[in-house]
Design a protein around this motif. Structure first.
Motif, PDB file in Angstrom:
ATOM      1  N   LEU A   2       0.842  -1.184   0.000  1.00  9.72           N
ATOM      2  CA  LEU A   2       0.000   0.000   0.000  1.00  9.72           C
ATOM      3  C   LEU A   2       0.883   1.241   0.000  1.00  9.72           C
ATOM      4  CD1 LEU A   2      -2.835  -0.863   2.544  1.00  9.72           C
ATOM      5  CD2 LEU A   2      -2.957  -0.800   0.049  1.00  9.72           C
ATOM      6  N   TYR A   4       0.768   5.589   0.383  1.00  9.99           N
ATOM      7  CA  TYR A   4       0.006   6.693   0.953  1.00  9.99           C
ATOM      8  C   TYR A   4       0.616   7.985   0.434  1.00  9.99           C
ATOM      9  CZ  TYR A   4      -1.579   3.110   4.223  1.00  9.99           C
ATOM     10  OH  TYR A   4      -2.109   1.980   4.771  1.00  9.99           O
ATOM     11  N   ASP A  40       4.478   0.707   3.023  1.00  8.83           N
ATOM     12  CA  ASP A  40       4.649  -0.266   4.099  1.00  8.83           C
ATOM     13  C   ASP A  40       6.127  -0.579   4.353  1.00  8.83           C
ATOM     14  OD1 ASP A  40       1.871  -0.451   4.204  1.00  8.83           O
ATOM     15  OD2 ASP A  40       1.825  -2.183   2.865  1.00  8.83           O
ATOM     16  N   ASP A  52       1.403   1.332  14.762  1.00  4.96           N
ATOM     17  CA  ASP A  52       0.414   0.784  13.848  1.00  4.96           C
ATOM     18  C   ASP A  52       0.768   1.299  12.456  1.00  4.96           C
ATOM     19  OD1 ASP A  52      -2.086  -0.320  12.845  1.00  4.96           O
ATOM     20  OD2 ASP A  52      -2.771   1.767  12.796  1.00  4.96           O
ATOM     21  N   GLU A  54      -0.612   1.433   9.466  1.00  8.51           N
ATOM     22  CA  GLU A  54      -1.583   2.243   8.733  1.00  8.51           C
ATOM     23  C   GLU A  54      -1.678   3.649   9.317  1.00  8.51           C
ATOM     24  OE1 GLU A  54      -6.139   2.161   7.073  1.00  8.51           O
ATOM     25  OE2 GLU A  54      -5.648   0.890   8.774  1.00  8.51           O
ATOM     26  N   SER A  55      -1.795   3.750  10.628  1.00  4.14           N
ATOM     27  CA  SER A  55      -1.885   5.064  11.267  1.00  4.14           C
ATOM     28  C   SER A  55      -0.624   5.880  11.034  1.00  4.14           C
ATOM     29  CB  SER A  55      -2.113   4.909  12.776  1.00  4.14           C
ATOM     30  OG  SER A  55      -3.344   4.297  13.028  1.00  4.14           O
ATOM     31  N   VAL A  81      -4.715   6.519  -0.936  1.00  8.69           N
ATOM     32  CA  VAL A  81      -4.164   5.211  -0.583  1.00  8.69           C
ATOM     33  C   VAL A  81      -4.358   4.308  -1.787  1.00  8.69           C
ATOM     34  CG1 VAL A  81      -4.254   3.269   1.029  1.00  8.69           C
ATOM     35  CG2 VAL A  81      -4.768   5.593   1.836  1.00  8.69           C
TER      36      VAL A  81
END
Length: 102
Positions: A2, A4, A40, A52, A54-55, A81
């Protein structure tokens, strides 16, 4: 993985229409026309086992939206995303001192 990407709402329509692509009018002028994002692999590379992912990546992308927001007409931060194949990801070495620290 992923990815961002943080930007301003001014750029949202062109991203929806054309996708995230590098062009000569990017805000990150030394980018050699690459598309930059938080992935990631960054969390793993930095050894951030206690966050975390994602956060953390959302937070980094939000921080990255600050510069585009500084001159935007629509001052809403946008985080895109998206899925990107691992083999299409390169380490950022476009600017002096952007290489990974060992």
């Amino acid at each position: 993985m992923l990815g961002y990407h943080g930007t301003s709402a001014d750029n949202l329509e062109s991203i929806k229409r054309e996708g995230l692509k590098a062009e000569s009018n990017t805000v990150w002028t030394c980018s050699q026309y690459g598309t930059y994002f938080w992935g990631d692999n960054y969390v793993e590379y930095e050894g951030l086992d206690d966050v975390d992912p994602e956060s953390y990546l959302l937070e980094q992308a939000l921080d990255s939206s600050i510069f585009p927001l500084s001159y935007a007409k629509d001052c809403r931060p946008i985080i895109v995303v998206f899925e990107v194949p691992d083999n299409e990801v390169e380490t950022d070495e476009s600017c002096e001192h952007m290489e990974p620290v060992s």
